[in-house]
Design a protein around this motif. Structure first.
Motif, PDB file in Angstrom:
ATOM      1  N   PHE A  53      76.782  22.136  -3.196  1.00  0.00           N
ATOM      2  CA  PHE A  53      77.823  23.102  -3.755  1.00  0.00           C
ATOM      3  C   PHE A  53      77.512  24.223  -3.056  1.00  0.00           C
ATOM      4  N   SER A  54      78.776  24.835  -2.885  1.00  0.00           N
ATOM      5  CA  SER A  54      78.826  26.279  -2.550  1.00  0.00           C
ATOM      6  C   SER A  54      79.047  27.140  -3.427  1.00  0.00           C
ATOM      7  N   VAL A  55      78.149  27.988  -3.581  1.00  0.00           N
ATOM      8  CA  VAL A  55      78.427  29.210  -4.813  1.00  0.00           C
ATOM      9  C   VAL A  55      78.845  30.399  -4.607  1.00  0.00           C
ATOM     10  N   PRO A  56      79.563  31.234  -5.390  1.00  0.00           N
ATOM     11  CA  PRO A  56      79.759  32.731  -4.849  1.00  0.00           C
ATOM     12  C   PRO A  56      78.646  33.540  -4.990  1.00  0.00           C
ATOM     13  N   ASP A  57      77.869  33.237  -5.805  1.00  0.00           N
ATOM     14  CA  ASP A  57      76.656  34.158  -6.084  1.00  0.00           C
ATOM     15  C   ASP A  57      75.489  33.310  -6.355  1.00  0.00           C
ATOM     16  N   LEU A  58      74.464  33.468  -5.464  1.00  0.00           N
ATOM     17  CA  LEU A  58      73.343  32.517  -5.533  1.00  0.00           C
ATOM     18  C   LEU A  58      72.274  32.929  -6.203  1.00  0.00           C
ATOM     19  N   ALA A  59      72.045  34.348  -6.567  1.00  0.00           N
ATOM     20  CA  ALA A  59      71.280  34.586  -7.354  1.00  0.00           C
ATOM     21  C   ALA A  59      71.619  34.201  -8.961  1.00  0.00           C
ATOM     22  N   ALA A  60      72.928  34.653  -9.104  1.00  0.00           N
ATOM     23  CA  ALA A  60      73.642  34.314 -10.447  1.00  0.00           C
ATOM     24  C   ALA A  60      73.523  32.802 -10.592  1.00  0.00           C
ATOM     25  N   ALA A  61      73.660  31.816  -9.857  1.00  0.00           N
ATOM     26  CA  ALA A  61      73.571  30.566  -9.912  1.00  0.00           C
ATOM     27  C   ALA A  61      72.160  29.804 -10.131  1.00  0.00           C
ATOM     28  N   VAL A  62      71.145  30.310  -9.447  1.00  0.00           N
ATOM     29  CA  VAL A  62      69.738  30.553  -9.837  1.00  0.00           C
ATOM     30  C   VAL A  62      69.297  30.618 -11.302  1.00  0.00           C
ATOM     31  N   LYS A  63      69.904  31.791 -11.726  1.00  0.00           N
ATOM     32  CA  LYS A  63      69.725  32.090 -13.028  1.00  0.00           C
ATOM     33  C   LYS A  63      70.306  31.221 -14.026  1.00  0.00           C
ATOM     34  N   TRP A  64      71.551  30.788 -13.889  1.00  0.00           N
ATOM     35  CA  TRP A  64      72.268  29.836 -14.558  1.00  0.00           C
ATOM     36  C   TRP A  64      71.528  28.530 -14.644  1.00  0.00           C
ATOM     37  N   PHE A  65      70.700  27.962 -13.480  1.00  0.00           N
ATOM     38  CA  PHE A  65      70.301  26.723 -13.629  1.00  0.00           C
ATOM     39  C   PHE A  65      68.759  26.940 -14.202  1.00  0.00           C
ATOM     40  N   ASP A  66      68.284  28.227 -14.153  1.00  0.00           N
ATOM     41  CA  ASP A  66      67.076  28.198 -14.794  1.00  0.00           C
ATOM     42  C   ASP A  66      67.263  28.338 -16.446  1.00  0.00           C
ATOM     43  N   GLU A  67      68.306  28.980 -16.990  1.00  0.00           N
ATOM     44  CA  GLU A  67      68.872  29.101 -18.190  1.00  0.00           C
ATOM     45  C   GLU A  67      69.084  27.720 -18.829  1.00  0.00           C
ATOM     46  N   ASN A  68      69.515  26.625 -18.067  1.00  0.00           N
ATOM     47  CA  ASN A  68      69.553  25.530 -18.207  1.00  0.00           C
ATOM     48  C   ASN A  68      68.423  24.659 -18.064  1.00  0.00           C
ATOM     49  N   GLN A  69      67.481  24.944 -17.796  1.00  0.00           N
ATOM     50  CA  GLN A  69      66.113  24.085 -17.319  1.00  0.00           C
ATOM     51  C   GLN A  69      66.349  23.133 -16.454  1.00  0.00           C
ATOM     52  N   VAL A  70      67.089  23.122 -15.247  1.00  0.00           N
ATOM     53  CA  VAL A  70      67.415  22.360 -14.239  1.00  0.00           C
ATOM     54  C   VAL A  70      66.031  22.454 -13.424  1.00  0.00           C
ATOM     55  N   PRO A  71      65.794  21.432 -12.912  1.00  0.00           N
ATOM     56  CA  PRO A  71      64.375  21.262 -12.118  1.00  0.00           C
ATOM     57  C   PRO A  71      64.797  21.582 -10.608  1.00  0.00           C
ATOM     58  N   PHE A  72      64.041  22.546  -9.809  1.00  0.00           N
ATOM     59  CA  PHE A  72      64.231  22.745  -8.579  1.00  0.00           C
ATOM     60  C   PHE A  72      63.347  21.984  -7.758  1.00  0.00           C
ATOM     61  N   VAL A  73      63.686  21.595  -6.601  1.00  0.00           N
ATOM     62  CA  VAL A  73      63.034  21.060  -5.584  1.00  0.00           C
ATOM     63  C   VAL A  73      62.608  22.490  -4.613  1.00  0.00           C
ATOM     64  N   LYS A  74      63.711  23.318  -4.307  1.00  0.00           N
ATOM     65  CA  LYS A  74      63.300  24.256  -3.705  1.00  0.00           C
ATOM     66  C   LYS A  74      64.038  25.553  -3.946  1.00  0.00           C
ATOM     67  N   ARG A  75      63.512  26.645  -4.403  1.00  0.00           N
ATOM     68  CA  ARG A  75      64.260  27.872  -4.662  1.00  0.00           C
ATOM     69  C   ARG A  75      64.616  28.663  -3.391  1.00  0.00           C
ATOM     70  N   PRO A  76      65.503  29.444  -3.533  1.00  0.00           N
ATOM     71  CA  PRO A  76      65.895  30.378  -2.197  1.00  0.00           C
ATOM     72  C   PRO A  76      64.903  31.301  -1.600  1.00  0.00           C
ATOM     73  N   GLU A  77      63.866  31.565  -2.130  1.00  0.00           N
ATOM     74  CA  GLU A  77      63.086  32.254  -1.530  1.00  0.00           C
ATOM     75  C   GLU A  77      61.653  31.408  -1.107  1.00  0.00           C
ATOM     76  N   GLN A  78      61.721  30.401  -1.281  1.00  0.00           N
ATOM     77  CA  GLN A  78      60.689  29.306  -0.648  1.00  0.00           C
ATOM     78  C   GLN A  78      61.183  28.881   0.636  1.00  0.00           C
ATOM     79  N   GLY A  79      60.011  28.334   1.309  1.00  0.00           N
ATOM     80  CA  GLY A  79      60.156  27.741   2.632  1.00  0.00           C
ATOM     81  C   GLY A  79      60.480  28.464   3.516  1.00  0.00           C
ATOM     82  N   LYS A  80      60.885  27.976   4.878  1.00  0.00           N
ATOM     83  CA  LYS A  80      61.349  28.496   5.938  1.00  0.00           C
ATOM     84  C   LYS A  80      62.800  28.803   5.992  1.00  0.00           C
TER      85      LYS A  80
END
Length: 178
Positions: free
Chosen positions: A123-150
């Motif tokens: 999924f392409s989103v207009p605001d990655l930081a806002a999407a990450v916040k939304w996923f966190d608020e909804n307790q969505v499990p992450f495989v990788k966060r934007p700041e992680q990895g290469k």
């Protein structure tokens, strides 16, 4: 704007005339429990069910989902809506084999465990930081966060069946792979 695609070994110079009008319509994921998967994809990702088809003789159902543009007009007539659905681009199809939701240990291969095969949808989103916040608020499990990895500015979340979903913000990716 002229049509452009990258040229790589194996790519034909021009699309064959016989393929004119072909549209990539949908990809299919098998889901254990449609109620759980539909809740996730409709609430967390904003998708809508365009059409559900039941096949009682084979004991399965198909759900066709899309992320519709604001103001999209979907035909109300069931037959017209079915035809319209199969003309769209970027549809996600769920296949539910009846009874899997009642099997506690049942799960589908996510494609990322060994042996690897299918990898993810995106999924392409207009605001990655806002999407990450939304996923966190909804307790969505992450495989990788934007700041992680290469690969920065790319996230991966998991859906209820364990399938990976890549989350990107297009305007952050101009230097990806350079």
């Amino acid at each position: 704007m002229a049509s452009f695609t990258e040229n790589h070994p194996g790519v034909v110079a021009d699309a064959p005339a016989a393929t004119r009008g072909f549209v990539f319509n949908h990809s299919m994921l098998r889901v254990k429990d449609p109620k759980v998967s539909l809740a996730f994809y409709s609430h967390v990702l904003g998708m809508r069910v365009l059409r559900k088809l039941d096949f009682p003789e084979m004991k399965f159902s198909l759900y066709f989902l899309a992320k519709l543009e604001e103001g999209s007009e979907v035909p109300q007539d069931v037959g017209e809506r079915t035809q319209w659905t199969f003309r769209q681009q970027g549809i996600l199809e769920f296949t539910h084999n009846w009874g899997t939701e009642d099997q506690p240990d049942f799960r589908y291969h996510d494609g990322n465990a060994q042996p690897q095969g299918f990898g993810h949808i995106c999924f392409s989103v207009p605001d990655l930081a806002a999407a990450v916040k939304w996923f966190d608020e909804n307790q969505v499990p992450f495989v990788k966060r934007p700041e992680q990895g290469k690969m920065k500015d790319v996230a991966f979340i998991k859906d209820p069946d364990g399938y990976w979903i890549e989350i990107v913000q297009a305007d952050l990716l101009a230097n990806l792979g350079r």
